[in-house]
Design a protein around this motif. Structure first.
Motif, PDB file in Angstrom:
ATOM      1  N   LEU A 199       0.521  -1.761   0.012  1.00 37.64           N
ATOM      2  CA  LEU A 199       0.094  -0.269  -0.433  1.00 37.64           C
ATOM      3  C   LEU A 199       1.123   0.949   0.041  1.00 37.64           C
ATOM      4  O   LEU A 199       0.704   2.591  -0.724  1.00 37.64           O
ATOM      5  N   GLY A 200       2.050   0.882   0.968  1.00 34.77           N
ATOM      6  CA  GLY A 200       2.686   2.444   0.906  1.00 34.77           C
ATOM      7  C   GLY A 200       3.845   2.297  -0.203  1.00 34.77           C
ATOM      8  O   GLY A 200       4.120   3.561  -0.494  1.00 34.77           O
ATOM      9  N   MET A 201       3.900   1.880  -1.092  1.00 35.52           N
ATOM     10  CA  MET A 201       4.899   1.416  -2.672  1.00 35.52           C
ATOM     11  C   MET A 201       3.584   2.555  -3.768  1.00 35.52           C
ATOM     12  O   MET A 201       4.123   2.428  -4.535  1.00 35.52           O
ATOM     13  N   TYR A 207      -3.626  -1.994  -3.732  1.00 41.25           N
ATOM     14  CA  TYR A 207      -3.514  -2.687  -2.926  1.00 41.25           C
ATOM     15  C   TYR A 207      -5.200  -3.790  -3.657  1.00 41.25           C
ATOM     16  O   TYR A 207      -5.326  -4.696  -3.174  1.00 41.25           O
ATOM     17  N   ARG A 208      -6.772  -2.420  -3.473  1.00 43.24           N
ATOM     18  CA  ARG A 208      -7.508  -3.542  -3.568  1.00 43.24           C
ATOM     19  C   ARG A 208      -7.225  -4.648  -5.208  1.00 43.24           C
ATOM     20  O   ARG A 208      -8.760  -5.250  -4.723  1.00 43.24           O
ATOM     21  N   GLN A 209      -6.608  -4.340  -6.090  1.00 48.28           N
ATOM     22  CA  GLN A 209      -6.844  -5.293  -7.170  1.00 48.28           C
ATOM     23  C   GLN A 209      -5.864  -6.393  -6.823  1.00 48.28           C
ATOM     24  O   GLN A 209      -6.271  -7.545  -6.934  1.00 48.28           O
ATOM     25  N   VAL A 210      -4.991  -6.199  -5.847  1.00 51.97           N
ATOM     26  CA  VAL A 210      -4.582  -6.888  -5.830  1.00 51.97           C
ATOM     27  C   VAL A 210      -4.963  -7.919  -4.992  1.00 51.97           C
ATOM     28  O   VAL A 210      -5.295  -9.480  -4.677  1.00 51.97           O
ATOM     29  N   PHE A 211      -5.355  -7.546  -3.269  1.00 54.02           N
ATOM     30  CA  PHE A 211      -5.994  -8.159  -2.221  1.00 54.02           C
ATOM     31  C   PHE A 211      -7.307  -8.716  -2.438  1.00 54.02           C
ATOM     32  O   PHE A 211      -7.511  -9.547  -1.557  1.00 54.02           O
ATOM     33  N   ALA A 218      -2.634  -6.862 -12.387  1.00 52.68           N
ATOM     34  CA  ALA A 218      -2.545  -5.928 -11.278  1.00 52.68           C
ATOM     35  C   ALA A 218      -1.231  -6.922 -11.110  1.00 52.68           C
ATOM     36  O   ALA A 218       0.258  -6.643 -10.789  1.00 52.68           O
ATOM     37  N   ILE A 219      -1.805  -8.058 -10.093  1.00 55.57           N
ATOM     38  CA  ILE A 219      -0.678  -9.546  -9.849  1.00 55.57           C
ATOM     39  C   ILE A 219       0.739  -9.553 -10.632  1.00 55.57           C
ATOM     40  O   ILE A 219       1.550  -9.595 -10.688  1.00 55.57           O
ATOM     41  N   LEU A 220       0.004  -9.726 -12.520  1.00 56.51           N
ATOM     42  CA  LEU A 220       1.652 -10.043 -13.358  1.00 56.51           C
ATOM     43  C   LEU A 220       2.206  -8.550 -13.808  1.00 56.51           C
ATOM     44  O   LEU A 220       2.987  -8.353 -14.494  1.00 56.51           O
ATOM     45  N   MET A 224       3.502  -4.728  -9.339  1.00 55.41           N
ATOM     46  CA  MET A 224       4.337  -5.680  -8.670  1.00 55.41           C
ATOM     47  C   MET A 224       5.168  -6.352  -8.443  1.00 55.41           C
ATOM     48  O   MET A 224       6.293  -6.997  -7.065  1.00 55.41           O
ATOM     49  N   GLN A 225       6.246  -6.537  -9.798  1.00 55.32           N
ATOM     50  CA  GLN A 225       7.511  -7.491  -9.719  1.00 55.32           C
ATOM     51  C   GLN A 225       8.264  -6.032  -8.522  1.00 55.32           C
ATOM     52  O   GLN A 225       9.181  -6.729  -7.614  1.00 55.32           O
TER      53      GLN A 225
END
Ligand code: GAL
Length: 418
Positions: A199-201, A207-211, A218-220, A224-225
């Motif tokens: 979240l800080g980055m 945050y919502r897209q990932v978690f 978003a994850i790929l 994210m990397q």
């Protein structure tokens, strides 16, 4: 004489059982609140129930974060022998309700009165098909940075507002023998740090897209990397490995002045205060997350146990105690949390508690109230543990490539969505 006493006691218990006097029978509750401050918070509930004639019987499965507790609850429920109540959080409540395990015995008028005082995110966490199936007792803010101000003063530093600030400060602290950022080696602790770091980055949307959405794009993403790579760059500053210690043992290093900072929910504040940490304990938002509030809602659900739980006297007493504004106010003070009911007195919360409530109100207005993945508020337990596995493995294996980690994370979460 001893034998006679035992027989009398047995006769009394049988007599009470025959009269169906539920009040003398223990109400078994599964939970994992075993630290000093968590026990102190539970005592508020136990004494409230005792005043109603209910005897709370602990069914404790230790382990912060609750993974073990959920596994044992599952076994007991499948064996047809569930406890009367259990500490459950977030989508796990809806999962258990959808399987028919949770009672929703509360009168419509009472539910309406709760709707009037509970924030939307709390209602979402404890309702199933519009009915209350769990009773929310406290709200934790997860994205806190706890600071030992004496340690920062030793290097003439202020708490970092961003993670870039942290990466400038950390080597200075390490060079003079301090652990810059405490981190225990349990997956839920790595997960707690990771969600606040992400979240800080980034921001609330990412945050919502990932978690929450488990969005593949978003994850790929390269974003994210990059976040994973920077997250692993924290490792040299976390004083690891801290094998086998509980979270309460890990955080003691902050109180002892061996470490400078800790990212954890505000239950850590209550525990540090119980351990005797005083004025040198300060609370600031985890770097880069000041306008957001990653929340954890603790709640107790009544299960369809035999006898007691079916006894609407027990259910009504449970609801009356757990949902009373006065109890929620006292419990919040002891747990390091804020009360879910807006009408619960918050005047006795300490400075960090007041700051937590102000942050909640501000984040509610700007749609930056975010469900904690690490503390079971976003997604199922299976998804949570899949995220823990990938993130923990990447964090602890420097040779693993961040692209590989994002592929693994995406594959695991997509497989769960089939
Ligand atoms: C969280 C829970 C908190 C606290 C913490 C550490 O999941 O919501 O109340 O118990 O675990 O055990």
């Amino acid at each position: 004489m001893k034998r006679l006493t035992g027989l009398c006691l047995l006769a009394l218990l049988l007599a009470l059982r025959m009269t169906g006097n539920a009040s003398a029978q223990p109400v078994e509750v599964l939970h994992y609140w075993t630290s000093t401050s968590e026990t102190a918070a539970l005592d508020v509930i136990k004494s409230g129930l005792a005043q109603k004639g209910l005897v709370w019987k602990d069914f404790v499965i230790p382990g912060g974060g609750g993974e073990s507790a959920y596994a044992v609850l599952q076994a007991r429920a499948i064996a047809g022998d569930p406890p009367v109540a259990a500490l459950l959080e977030g989508p796990t409540v809806q999962e258990w309700a959808s399987l028919g395990f949770l009672a929703s015995p509360y009168p419509a008028s009472l539910e309406k009165s709760w709707d009037a005082v509970l924030p939307q995110v709390v209602q979402q966490a404890v309702k199933y098909k519009g009915r209350y199936v769990a009773l929310p007792t406290n709200i934790h803010r997860i994205n806190w940075l706890w600071v030992n101000t004496d340690v920062l003063a030793a290097v003439g530093a202020a708490p970092p507002k961003t993670w870039d600030d942290f990466f400038v400060l950390a080597p200075k602290l390490k060079a003079v023998g301090y652990t810059p950022l405490l981190l225990g080696n349990e997956p839920w602790q790595e997960g707690t740090l990771f969600e606040a770091f992400l979240l800080g980055m980034s921001d609330a949307a990412f945050y919502r897209q990932v978690f929450v959405e488990h969005n593949s794009d978003a994850i790929l993403s390269s974003r994210m990397q990059y976040i994973l790579e920077r997250f692993r760059a924290l490792r040299p500053y976390t004083g690891r490995p801290d094998a086998g210690k509980s979270w309460t043992q890990t955080i003691a290093a902050l109180r002892q002045g061996k470490a400078a900072m800790l990212v954890m929910g505000d239950w850590a504040k209550a525990e540090l205060q119980q351990q005797g940490m005083g004025r040198q304990l300060d609370c600031v938002p985890a770097p880069g997350t000041a306008s957001a509030f990653i929340y954890g809602v603790d709640s107790f659900a009544l299960l369809h146990a035999e006898g007691e739980a079916g006894d609407n006297k027990v259910q009504a007493q449970f609801a009356a105690v757990l949902m009373s504004p006065a109890l929620q106010s006292r419990l919040a003070q002891r747990k390091g949390a804020i009360p879910p009911r807006r009408d619960a007195d918050r005047s006795k919360l300490d400075r960090c508690g007041q700051a937590s409530y102000a942050a909640f109100a501000a984040a509610e207005k700007t749609r930056q109230l975010l469900p904690s993945m690490a503390h079971s508020m976003a997604g199922t337990q299976v998804a949570r543990e899949a995220i823990f596995r990938v993130v923990s493995h990447y964090f602890n294996h420097p040779q693993q490539d961040s692209g590989q980690a994002t592929q693994q994370l995406n594959a695991a979460l997509q497989a769960l969505q089939q």
